[in-house]
Design a protein around this motif. Structure first.
Motif, PDB file in Angstrom:
ATOM      1  N   PRO A   1       0.809  -1.227   0.000  1.00 40.74           N
ATOM      2  CA  PRO A   1       0.000   0.000   0.000  1.00 40.74           C
ATOM      3  C   PRO A   1       0.841   1.275   0.000  1.00 40.74           C
ATOM      4  O   PRO A   1       0.456   2.268  -0.609  1.00 40.74           O
ATOM      5  CB  PRO A   1      -0.828  -0.115   1.285  1.00 40.74           C
ATOM      6  CG  PRO A   1      -0.916  -1.574   1.548  1.00 40.74           C
ATOM      7  CD  PRO A   1       0.388  -2.150   1.065  1.00 40.74           C
ATOM      8  N   LYS A   2       1.983   1.243   0.670  1.00 42.93           N
ATOM      9  CA  LYS A   2       2.856   2.415   0.698  1.00 42.93           C
ATOM     10  C   LYS A   2       3.337   2.768  -0.717  1.00 42.93           C
ATOM     11  O   LYS A   2       3.367   3.929  -1.106  1.00 42.93           O
ATOM     12  CB  LYS A   2       4.040   2.133   1.614  1.00 42.93           C
ATOM     13  CG  LYS A   2       5.043   3.237   1.700  1.00 42.93           C
ATOM     14  CD  LYS A   2       6.205   2.827   2.594  1.00 42.93           C
ATOM     15  CE  LYS A   2       7.317   3.856   2.528  1.00 42.93           C
ATOM     16  NZ  LYS A   2       8.480   3.418   3.291  1.00 42.93           N
ATOM     17  N   ASN A   3       3.704   1.756  -1.495  1.00 42.68           N
ATOM     18  CA  ASN A   3       4.174   1.999  -2.856  1.00 42.68           C
ATOM     19  C   ASN A   3       3.029   2.315  -3.805  1.00 42.68           C
ATOM     20  O   ASN A   3       3.185   3.085  -4.746  1.00 42.68           O
ATOM     21  CB  ASN A   3       4.966   0.810  -3.368  1.00 42.68           C
ATOM     22  CG  ASN A   3       6.280   0.645  -2.625  1.00 42.68           C
ATOM     23  OD1 ASN A   3       6.785   1.596  -2.046  1.00 42.68           O
ATOM     24  ND2 ASN A   3       6.811  -0.554  -2.624  1.00 42.68           N
ATOM     25  N   LEU A   4       1.875   1.690  -3.583  1.00 42.04           N
ATOM     26  CA  LEU A   4       0.719   1.984  -4.437  1.00 42.04           C
ATOM     27  C   LEU A   4       0.227   3.408  -4.232  1.00 42.04           C
ATOM     28  O   LEU A   4      -0.297   4.032  -5.156  1.00 42.04           O
ATOM     29  CB  LEU A   4      -0.409   0.991  -4.162  1.00 42.04           C
ATOM     30  CG  LEU A   4      -0.203  -0.416  -4.689  1.00 42.04           C
ATOM     31  CD1 LEU A   4      -1.368  -1.299  -4.276  1.00 42.04           C
ATOM     32  CD2 LEU A   4      -0.056  -0.410  -6.189  1.00 42.04           C
ATOM     33  N   ALA A   5       0.375   3.940  -3.019  1.00 39.59           N
ATOM     34  CA  ALA A   5      -0.077   5.302  -2.738  1.00 39.59           C
ATOM     35  C   ALA A   5       0.722   6.335  -3.529  1.00 39.59           C
ATOM     36  O   ALA A   5       0.229   7.432  -3.791  1.00 39.59           O
ATOM     37  CB  ALA A   5       0.031   5.592  -1.248  1.00 39.59           C
ATOM     38  N   LYS A   6       1.936   5.981  -3.927  1.00 38.92           N
ATOM     39  CA  LYS A   6       2.759   6.917  -4.697  1.00 38.92           C
ATOM     40  C   LYS A   6       2.216   7.128  -6.108  1.00 38.92           C
ATOM     41  O   LYS A   6       2.421   8.181  -6.700  1.00 38.92           O
ATOM     42  CB  LYS A   6       4.199   6.429  -4.773  1.00 38.92           C
ATOM     43  CG  LYS A   6       4.903   6.459  -3.444  1.00 38.92           C
ATOM     44  CD  LYS A   6       6.309   5.917  -3.563  1.00 38.92           C
ATOM     45  CE  LYS A   6       6.987   5.876  -2.215  1.00 38.92           C
ATOM     46  NZ  LYS A   6       8.320   5.290  -2.287  1.00 38.92           N
ATOM     47  N   VAL A   7       1.543   6.124  -6.657  1.00 42.27           N
ATOM     48  CA  VAL A   7       1.039   6.242  -8.024  1.00 42.27           C
ATOM     49  C   VAL A   7      -0.475   6.368  -8.078  1.00 42.27           C
ATOM     50  O   VAL A   7      -1.039   6.544  -9.146  1.00 42.27           O
ATOM     51  CB  VAL A   7       1.482   5.031  -8.882  1.00 42.27           C
ATOM     52  CG1 VAL A   7       2.974   5.026  -9.072  1.00 42.27           C
ATOM     53  CG2 VAL A   7       0.987   3.740  -8.292  1.00 42.27           C
ATOM     54  N   ALA A   8      -1.142   6.280  -6.926  1.00 41.11           N
ATOM     55  CA  ALA A   8      -2.603   6.360  -6.907  1.00 41.11           C
ATOM     56  C   ALA A   8      -3.052   7.815  -6.789  1.00 41.11           C
ATOM     57  O   ALA A   8      -2.332   8.670  -6.272  1.00 41.11           O
ATOM     58  CB  ALA A   8      -3.160   5.553  -5.736  1.00 41.11           C
ATOM     59  N   LEU A   9      -4.244   8.082  -7.236  1.00 40.22           N
ATOM     60  CA  LEU A   9      -4.838   9.407  -7.116  1.00 40.22           C
ATOM     61  C   LEU A   9      -5.461   9.514  -5.732  1.00 40.22           C
ATOM     62  O   LEU A   9      -6.413   8.810  -5.409  1.00 40.22           O
ATOM     63  CB  LEU A   9      -5.906   9.612  -8.198  1.00 40.22           C
ATOM     64  CG  LEU A   9      -6.607  10.957  -8.190  1.00 40.22           C
ATOM     65  CD1 LEU A   9      -5.612  12.078  -8.435  1.00 40.22           C
ATOM     66  CD2 LEU A   9      -7.678  10.988  -9.255  1.00 40.22           C
ATOM     67  N   ASN A  10      -4.913  10.394  -4.902  1.00 39.64           N
ATOM     68  CA  ASN A  10      -5.360  10.519  -3.522  1.00 39.64           C
ATOM     69  C   ASN A  10      -6.138  11.801  -3.258  1.00 39.64           C
ATOM     70  O   ASN A  10      -6.657  11.983  -2.173  1.00 39.64           O
ATOM     71  CB  ASN A  10      -4.162  10.465  -2.569  1.00 39.64           C
ATOM     72  CG  ASN A  10      -3.467   9.137  -2.627  1.00 39.64           C
ATOM     73  OD1 ASN A  10      -4.115   8.111  -2.735  1.00 39.64           O
ATOM     74  ND2 ASN A  10      -2.147   9.147  -2.591  1.00 39.64           N
ATOM     75  N   GLU A  11      -6.179  12.698  -4.202  1.00 40.74           N
ATOM     76  CA  GLU A  11      -6.856  13.975  -4.002  1.00 40.74           C
ATOM     77  C   GLU A  11      -8.170  13.979  -4.762  1.00 40.74           C
ATOM     78  O   GLU A  11      -8.314  13.330  -5.788  1.00 40.74           O
ATOM     79  CB  GLU A  11      -5.979  15.117  -4.502  1.00 40.74           C
ATOM     80  CG  GLU A  11      -4.658  15.217  -3.753  1.00 40.74           C
ATOM     81  CD  GLU A  11      -3.756  16.268  -4.354  1.00 40.74           C
ATOM     82  OE1 GLU A  11      -4.188  16.964  -5.299  1.00 40.74           O
ATOM     83  OE2 GLU A  11      -2.622  16.387  -3.900  1.00 40.74           O
ATOM     84  N   VAL A  12      -9.105  14.760  -4.245  1.00 39.45           N
ATOM     85  CA  VAL A  12     -10.399  14.890  -4.893  1.00 39.45           C
ATOM     86  C   VAL A  12     -10.416  16.212  -5.645  1.00 39.45           C
ATOM     87  O   VAL A  12     -10.053  17.260  -5.104  1.00 39.45           O
ATOM     88  CB  VAL A  12     -11.536  14.852  -3.843  1.00 39.45           C
ATOM     89  CG1 VAL A  12     -12.869  15.082  -4.503  1.00 39.45           C
ATOM     90  CG2 VAL A  12     -11.521  13.539  -3.103  1.00 39.45           C
ATOM     91  N   ASN A  13     -10.846  16.171  -6.875  1.00 40.26           N
ATOM     92  CA  ASN A  13     -10.950  17.374  -7.688  1.00 40.26           C
ATOM     93  C   ASN A  13     -12.367  17.917  -7.558  1.00 40.26           C
ATOM     94  O   ASN A  13     -13.320  17.314  -8.036  1.00 40.26           O
ATOM     95  CB  ASN A  13     -10.630  17.043  -9.145  1.00 40.26           C
ATOM     96  CG  ASN A  13     -10.619  18.269 -10.016  1.00 40.26           C
ATOM     97  OD1 ASN A  13     -10.904  19.375  -9.571  1.00 40.26           O
ATOM     98  ND2 ASN A  13     -10.286  18.087 -11.283  1.00 40.26           N
ATOM     99  N   ASN A  14     -12.509  19.069  -6.919  1.00 38.40           N
ATOM    100  CA  ASN A  14     -13.824  19.675  -6.716  1.00 38.40           C
ATOM    101  C   ASN A  14     -14.078  20.826  -7.682  1.00 38.40           C
ATOM    102  O   ASN A  14     -14.969  21.643  -7.447  1.00 38.40           O
ATOM    103  CB  ASN A  14     -13.957  20.178  -5.274  1.00 38.40           C
ATOM    104  CG  ASN A  14     -14.007  19.034  -4.296  1.00 38.40           C
ATOM    105  OD1 ASN A  14     -14.597  18.000  -4.583  1.00 38.40           O
ATOM    106  ND2 ASN A  14     -13.356  19.189  -3.148  1.00 38.40           N
ATOM    107  N   ALA A  15     -13.318  20.918  -8.730  1.00 36.80           N
ATOM    108  CA  ALA A  15     -13.498  21.993  -9.699  1.00 36.80           C
ATOM    109  C   ALA A  15     -14.797  21.795 -10.479  1.00 36.80           C
ATOM    110  O   ALA A  15     -15.327  20.692 -10.572  1.00 36.80           O
ATOM    111  CB  ALA A  15     -12.315  22.032 -10.666  1.00 36.80           C
ATOM    112  N   SER A  16     -15.295  22.862 -11.024  1.00 38.60           N
ATOM    113  CA  SER A  16     -16.516  22.771 -11.824  1.00 38.60           C
ATOM    114  C   SER A  16     -16.344  23.557 -13.101  1.00 38.60           C
ATOM    115  O   SER A  16     -15.467  24.409 -13.200  1.00 38.60           O
ATOM    116  CB  SER A  16     -17.721  23.302 -11.032  1.00 38.60           C
ATOM    117  OG  SER A  16     -17.522  24.659 -10.737  1.00 38.60           O
TER     118      SER A  16
END
Length: 155
Positions: free
Chosen positions: A75-90
């Motif tokens: 999981p530590k290594n997968l978190a480096k390439v995973a999208l962890n932020e939410v885009n709230n733009a409109s």
């Protein structure tokens, strides 16, 4: 020469497997090629070098492939390439007009029959008339919105 071929097959199989897991996850084809190279290397090890060497090749290949998978899928290594932020733009939705029917604006360009109108001293919009030409600087009123077009007339 045979042992060199087997070692190279196993080495490239492990490299392809590592590339699939660590660098380009999700492509599948690179992992399948790596797996095929590993199978071919182990099979040639059994066929050409005998059962004891085939066992060593199989066990070492399985251990190294397991280590590569363990390190790559932590999981530590997968978190480096995973999208962890939410885009709230409109985005501005053209189906909900911000210029209401009845609004009054001033033409910035001549409407022949399309052109630009300034509403509320800050909103520039492309508009059309019902066919008439309107000079620049003329006050116009919004009749309505038809198929994403703002229709105006002289106020």
């Amino acid at each position: 020469m045979t042992w060199l071929t087997i070692v190279l097959l196993l080495l490239f199989g492990l490299l392809f497997l590592a590339a699939e897991v660590v660098f380009i996850p999700g492509t599948t084809i690179v992992g399948l090629i790596g797996f095929a190279l590993l199978v071919a290397g182990v099979w040639l090890g059994y066929r050409d070098l005998g059962t004891p060497i085939g066992h060593y090749a199989l066990l070492s290949t399985a251990a190294l492939a397991g280590l590569i998978l363990y390190i790559g899928l932590r999981p530590k290594n997968l978190a480096k390439v995973a999208l962890n932020e939410v885009n709230n733009a409109s985005v501005h939705d053209v189906r909900r007009p911000d210029v209401l029917p009845g609004s009054v604006g001033r033409t910035l360009s001549a409407l022949r029959p399309a052109g630009t109108v300034l509403f509320d001293e800050e909103q520039r919009r492309e508009v059309v008339t019902r066919g008439e030409f309107v000079a620049a600087g003329t006050a116009v009123r919004v009749l309505g919105i038809e198929q994403n077009r703002i229709v105006v007339e002289v106020a």
